[in-house]
Write an enzyme that holds these catalytic residues in place. Structure first.
Site, PDB file in Angstrom:
ATOM      1  N   CYS A 724      -6.174  -5.888   2.237  1.00 24.93           N
ATOM      2  CA  CYS A 724      -6.380  -5.055   0.614  1.00 24.93           C
ATOM      3  C   CYS A 724      -4.278  -5.380   0.903  1.00 24.93           C
ATOM      4  O   CYS A 724      -3.858  -4.584   1.944  1.00 24.93           O
ATOM      5  CB  CYS A 724      -6.706  -3.951   0.757  1.00 24.93           C
ATOM      6  SG  CYS A 724      -8.440  -3.852   0.170  1.00 24.93           S
ATOM      7  N   HIS A 835       1.258  -4.891   0.895  1.00 30.84           N
ATOM      8  CA  HIS A 835      -0.197  -4.671   1.797  1.00 30.84           C
ATOM      9  C   HIS A 835      -0.351  -3.292   1.648  1.00 30.84           C
ATOM     10  O   HIS A 835       0.082  -2.224   1.562  1.00 30.84           O
ATOM     11  CB  HIS A 835       0.016  -5.148   3.343  1.00 30.84           C
ATOM     12  CG  HIS A 835      -1.125  -5.146   3.552  1.00 30.84           C
ATOM     13  ND1 HIS A 835      -1.745  -4.102   3.926  1.00 30.84           N
ATOM     14  CD2 HIS A 835      -1.613  -6.568   4.151  1.00 30.84           C
ATOM     15  CE1 HIS A 835      -2.966  -4.775   4.989  1.00 30.84           C
ATOM     16  NE2 HIS A 835      -3.288  -5.987   4.946  1.00 30.84           N
ATOM     17  N   HIS A 836      -1.407  -2.229   1.547  1.00 28.72           N
ATOM     18  CA  HIS A 836      -2.353  -1.848   1.522  1.00 28.72           C
ATOM     19  C   HIS A 836      -2.070  -0.887   2.015  1.00 28.72           C
ATOM     20  O   HIS A 836      -1.813   0.452   1.956  1.00 28.72           O
ATOM     21  CB  HIS A 836      -3.796  -1.404   0.646  1.00 28.72           C
ATOM     22  CG  HIS A 836      -4.037  -0.346   0.086  1.00 28.72           C
ATOM     23  ND1 HIS A 836      -3.756   0.758  -0.085  1.00 28.72           N
ATOM     24  CD2 HIS A 836      -5.140  -0.384  -1.480  1.00 28.72           C
ATOM     25  CE1 HIS A 836      -3.893   1.676  -0.699  1.00 28.72           C
ATOM     26  NE2 HIS A 836      -5.000   0.263  -1.413  1.00 28.72           N
ATOM     27  N   SER A 837      -1.401  -1.389   3.524  1.00 27.99           N
ATOM     28  CA  SER A 837      -1.351  -0.366   4.700  1.00 27.99           C
ATOM     29  C   SER A 837      -0.254   0.424   4.507  1.00 27.99           C
ATOM     30  O   SER A 837      -0.045   1.032   5.314  1.00 27.99           O
ATOM     31  CB  SER A 837      -1.650  -1.664   5.869  1.00 27.99           C
ATOM     32  OG  SER A 837      -1.217  -2.355   5.853  1.00 27.99           O
TER      33      SER A 837
END
Length: 1083
Positions: A724, A835-837
């Site tokens: 994601c 990035h969703h992280s």
């Protein structure tokens, strides 16, 4: 007998070692080819080719005189200075591996049985020390390496105290297989250790399909990618040697189908495929093909025949019914997960219109050392290159090109160079030395390069087969800035162009043309066919046929003949070639000749040899019109190779790579040490992560403190099928000053850990790293006049293309795109992707607010929304009994709601799937290209509804969303199950179900329990296992809805007033995602 076998094995390994670690071909320090001078050099006297011109020779002479040395040392110093002019200077100075001012000095005698270089019977390094130890390093090459131990007035012996100390720095080990400087020009012994010549090539047929390209899978497995000329790319599995199995290709499940875009004809089609060197991290894949602009509107680019080279396409004749520049050469970039790629072009790297219908080359390769993309282009067609495109430095026809596809060029450089696509120019391309060259050109003067390759053992050996005109076919050693003679030379002889040519060869000379290293005459082969066309191959580096090891293989398209080229002596750049008999193994999985078409000779009828291929084991394949053939052990065809018994293994024991060198034990020791180090590093990494989770810091180093393990949610967003990314479009009321943004990022990005950290190789930890901001900020060149008033459409398309371009995980996973495009709501748009992280929406919004100021008060931070505490009833007014009843009721309600929600969560995860509608994504929807649309509404209107109906803003937003979706879905027959990520159940009942659903969720522990369970699974098992439940839930539901509170005031970022903020997300298994964000008085 055992002793003889051992001796034979030892000699075989020694032979393979000498072949593998052979010397470099003639090459200068700037990686260009040596050249011939009309007048010999005055100071540095060499016979034949040199690497210095007269000006450089004079500079060396002035440097020598400035040293003011006499005696024998003067002769030694002169020879050392002149080593820069040696035709093997690049190897003497090791330019491809290190930076040296002094050549590697021979420090021992090496016998002719161990080296192909003729060395003096003296230890030159020790001799130089003995004669020149009192020499001041001033004005000598040694001054740059004096280090802290001396200064430029010191003598050699004052800096390096002994001959041993001196030779440790400047000497070459006696067992090296590379050239070293012995005081004379590099030369080679004619008598050299050679392996037995191959008595023939044994092949087996693995499949009947016809292909142009074979590329090994970058994951190192036994899989390869095959592409055919019409435009289809397949993923195939290679069977083990001797297994008698066939090539496994699932033709119903294409890796990529470009047949709609590709124009397929005699010399037109899908001509090349290549995978980015970091493919396993970034998923970037490239294809080179031809298209027809009449049939495909997106096939449009600048014509190679243009006013820049005094060429008018209107004056060119039609060719095979096509008008000039109807067909184009294109390089396109795609994104893939390694097994499947969506047929959506991520980026157009290169587009050029072709004047004629032939001679387009088309192959693409990534350099094994520099990581740049090489593109082979022919002269454009027509007999004799009548416009002399190949020799025109302002034309890209007849050239080898070299692109940097890792960095997007800025608008200034784009305009300066007038590039043909989305790439940048490597700084060391030859144009840096010859300003008349187009910056893309790496080499020139080729007619139609058909199949080039880098030697996997010696990357400086870059060989291209170049198709000839009337007489000769040739193989060229491609070097930086090299000119290979066409159309003034064909092979090694002058070429006389047709009388219709616009260029006369009698009036023009080429300075230092580079002649082929191998060639053959058309009259030598295939008399009946009457024509010839060379097909380039590979240096054979497989252990399957040891007698072929180090041989360059190439073929002729029409004759089905295979040649082997041997470098004699090894490292000299001098090649001899001969035909090698070809025979099919009797136990081939598919007979090489059918009963209806038996072979009329000992050679099998393999048809036209289109190309060669290579797999990850370095086995070589023939891609022919009749099928795919693999070179196998010579004994399977009764060919004799004395080395086969000692190096060939049964299929179950075959090595994965090329033969071992004589330093096998040392290399195996190094490999084992690296494995142990890797295991220790991984164990230490796990220990650090565990200690941090437990709050322990014992025995941790400072380097360990730079690690930080990923949170469970961050690992979820990194898991397979759930990659994601957050993408935020920020509209600005003024034009964005990119320089201001860059300066601010350079100063501040290191202060934000997630934006200055990269992932560890196992994806478990963050590591602090240096950030090159220029690699993260992109400013594409946009012509507003061409776009007109459709600014929104351009921004939507641009952001949509970004979703197919993965973030590079080898560096911090974010980028910024500044679009100078005017839309209805903004003068310019900034697109930020992360990035969703790196964090969730709330944390990233907090970071944005922290980096901005109020527009109304430039020195004031924006006001954040503070949740109002609900008014609590005075406890004294409520009896203890009533409070107890309410508490029990609330507890029972909490337990019931949690139980129901957990059951629904499990049911949805396991078997309750939403109804298939146009809003429900298919399998693999997470890999599809996404499109983002945003709309702005008044927050006052939402507040009005909120007050009238006694709701929260969340209730209003979800209610309106439910009403809109219900209205859309009502047109479909039957009952529809439609579930959103906030557990909104859109039933056909009256009333606003969103409010009641959310009210119930506020009295449930389901979210907390689900998160805790996910965290437990991640910590106990792995990210792959922990991601199963969330991914199943997402794939079984239809959409996801989120609401985020933004700044309450209008804000500006580094002096740029912000008009709107529109965030979204992609990479998860939903086709539809809805986000709400409040900003000032807008939503």
């Amino acid at each position: 007998m055992g002793c003889l076998c051992f001796i034979e094995m030892f000699l075989s390994f020694l032979l393979l070692f000498l072949a593998k670690n052979s010397l470099s071909h003639p090459l200068c320090n700037d990686l260009t080819a040596p050249f011939h001078l009309k007048q010999p050099l005055a100071f540095c006297q060499f016979n034949g080719s040199v690497c210095c011109n007269s000006r450089e020779d004079s500079e060396l002479q002035r440097q020598f005189k400035a040293v003011n040395v006499s005696g024998r040392c003067s002769l030694l110093l002169k020879s050392l200075l002149c080593s820069k002019c040696d035709p093997f200077a690049a190897e003497l100075f090791r330019v491809e591996s290190e930076s040296r001012q002094v050549p590697v000095l021979c420090n021992s005698t090496v016998s002719s049985s161990k080296s192909t270089q003729s060395l003096a019977d003296i230890d030159f390094c020790a001799t130089f020390w003995s004669e020149c130890q009192n020499l001041s390093v001033t004005n000598t090459p040694f001054a740059s390496q004096a280090g802290d131990g001396g200064n430029i007035t010191s003598t050699i012996s004052e800096i390096w105290k002994s001959s041993n100390d001196f030779c440790k720095i400047f000497g070459g080990a006696s067992d090296e297989s590379s050239v070293c400087f012995n005081g004379k020009a590099v030369s080679f012994n004619i008598s050299k250790v050679t392996g037995p010549s191959p008595s023939g090539i044994c092949i087996e047929k693995l499949g009947n399909g016809s292909y142009l390209n074979m590329v090994p899978h970058p994951d190192g497995s036994n899989r390869v990618f095959l592409s055919d000329q019409p435009g289809k790319i397949y993923l195939a599995t290679i069977p083990a040697q001797g297994s008698r199995e066939l090539l496994k290709i699932d033709e119903t499940n294409l890796f990529l189908d470009l047949t709609e875009e590709v124009h397929f004809d005699a010399e037109l089609g899908l001509l090349g495929i290549a995978f980015h060197p970091e493919f396993l991290k970034n998923g970037r894949f490239f294809a080179s093909f031809n298209c027809d602009r009449v049939k495909w509107p997106e096939c449009s680019g600048k014509c190679a025949c243009n006013s820049d080279i005094d060429c008018d396409p209107a004056k060119l004749d039609s060719d095979n019914g096509a008008f000039p520049c109807q067909y184009h050469s294109i390089i396109s970039e795609f994104f893939t997960n390694g097994t499947y790629v969506r047929p959506v072009e991520v980026r157009r790297i290169f587009t050029m219109g072709l004047p004629y219908t032939s001679h387009h080359g088309g192959q693409i390769l990534f350099g094994p050392k520099d990581g740049y993309l090489y593109f082979m282009m022919g002269d454009g067609g027509s007999k004799g290159d009548p416009h002399n495109f190949a020799q025109n430095k302002k034309s890209l026809l007849g050239k080898i090109m070299r692109f940097d596809v890792n960095n997007v060029i800025d608008a200034k450089m784009m305009n300066e160079f007038q590039l043909w696509g989305n790439y940048s120019i490597p700084k060391d391309n030859p144009f840096s030395q010859d300003k008349n060259l187009l910056p893309e050109i790496w080499a020139m003067g080729v007619r139609n390069p058909w199949r080039c390759s880098f030697d996997s053992e010696r990357p400086s050996y870059f060989l291209c087969a170049d198709v000839g005109e009337d007489k000769y076919e040739e193989v060229d050693m491609i070097t930086k800035g090299g000119n290979y003679g066409w159309h003034y030379y064909e092979g090694t002889l002058p070429f006389n162009p047709p009388s219709s040519s616009n260029i006369s060869n009698s009036t023009t000379e080429i300075e230092n043309p580079i002649f082929p290293v191998m060639w053959y005459n058309h009259s030598d082969i295939n008399q009946q066919e009457g024509s010839a066309s060379i097909t380039g191959g590979y240096f054979y580096r497989s252990s399957t046929d040891p007698c072929l090891y180090g041989t360059y293989l190439f073929a002729d398209l029409y004759a089905g003949i295979i040649w082997g080229g041997a470098e004699t002596p090894v490292g000299s750049g001098n090649f001899t070639s001969s035909q090698i008999p070809l025979q099919c193994a009797s136990d081939s999985p598919i007979p090489c000749s059918s009963e209806t078409e038996p072979s009329s000779s000992s050679s099998p009828p393999i048809g036209f040899v289109f190309s060669f291929g290579q797999d990850n084991n370095k086995d070589v394949y023939l891609l022919a019109s009749t099928g795919v053939y693999r070179i196998v052990r010579p004994s399977r065809c009764n060919f004799h190779c004395s080395l086969e018994n000692t190096t060939s293994l049964p299929p179950s024991q075959q090595p994965d790579r090329s033969p071992p060198s004589s330093s096998l034990s040392k290399r195996l020791h190094n490999i084992e040490q690296r494995r142990r180090t890797t295991r220790v590093t991984l164990a230490a990494s796990r220990k650090v992560a565990y200690a941090r989770r437990r709050g322990k810091r014992d025995n941790m180093s400072v380097e360990d403190e730079n690690e930080e393990p990923l949170s469970p949610m961050a690992r979820l967003f990194q898991s397979p099928g759930n990659d994601c990314c957050i993408i935020t479009m920020i509209g600005c009321k003024t034009k964005i000053n990119a320089d201001v943004i860059l300066r601010a990022l350079k100063l501040n990005v290191s202060k934000h850990p997630r934006f200055s950290s990269k992932l560890s190789d196992d994806g478990a930890c963050w590591f602090k790293t240096q950030v090159n901001v220029e690699n993260h900020v992109f400013v594409p060149d946009i012509d507003q006049n061409k776009i007109g008033e459709d600014g929104e459409g351009y921004v939507e398309d641009y952001v949509s293309r970004l979703t197919m371009l993965p973030l590079d995980k080898s560096r911090p996973m974010w980028d910024m795109h500044i679009l100078y495009i005017k839309t209805i709501d903004a003068e310019a748009v900034c697109v930020i992707r992360s990035h969703h992280s790196l964090g969730d929406g709330t944390s990233l919004m907090s970071l944005l607010i922290a980096c901005t100021q109020k527009t109304s008060h430039q020195d004031t931070f924006p006001t954040s929304h503070v949740l109002k505490q609900r008014k609590r009833e005075d406890k004294d007014k409520v009896s203890w009994f009533l409070r107890s009843v309410l508490a029990v009721f609330s507890l029972v309600r909490l337990i019931c709601n949690t139980f129901v929600d957990i059951l629904l969560l499990l049911g949805t995860t396991l078997f309750l799937k939403d109804t298939k509608t146009p809003l429900k994504g298919d399998v693999g929807v997470e890999n599809n290209q996404k499109k983002f649309c945003h709309r702005i509404v008044s927050l006052d209107d939402i507040k009005l509804i909120k007050e009238v109906m006694n709701m929260t803003i969340n209730d209003v937003l979800l209610g309106v969303t439910q009403a809109a979706l219900s209205r859309y879905l009502s047109s479909f027959p039957g009952k529809i199950r439609f579930t959103a990520g906030v557990f909104v159940n859109l039933r056909s009942d009256n009333g606003i179900q969103a409010k009641s659903a959310i009210d119930r969720k506020k009295h449930s522990l389901q979210a907390a329990l689900a998160y805790s369970a996910t965290e437990f699974i991640f910590n106990t098992f792995s990210a792959k296992v922990g991601a199963i439940i969330p991914n199943r839930f997402v794939s079984n539901t239809t959409t996801f809805i989120s609401n985020m509170i933004g700044p309450m005031d209008e804000i500006n970022f580094l002096g740029h007033p912000i008009a709107y903020i529109a965030p979204s997300v992609y990479g998860h298994a939903h086709a539809l995602t809805i986000h709400f964000l409040s900003y000032a008085e807008k939503m």
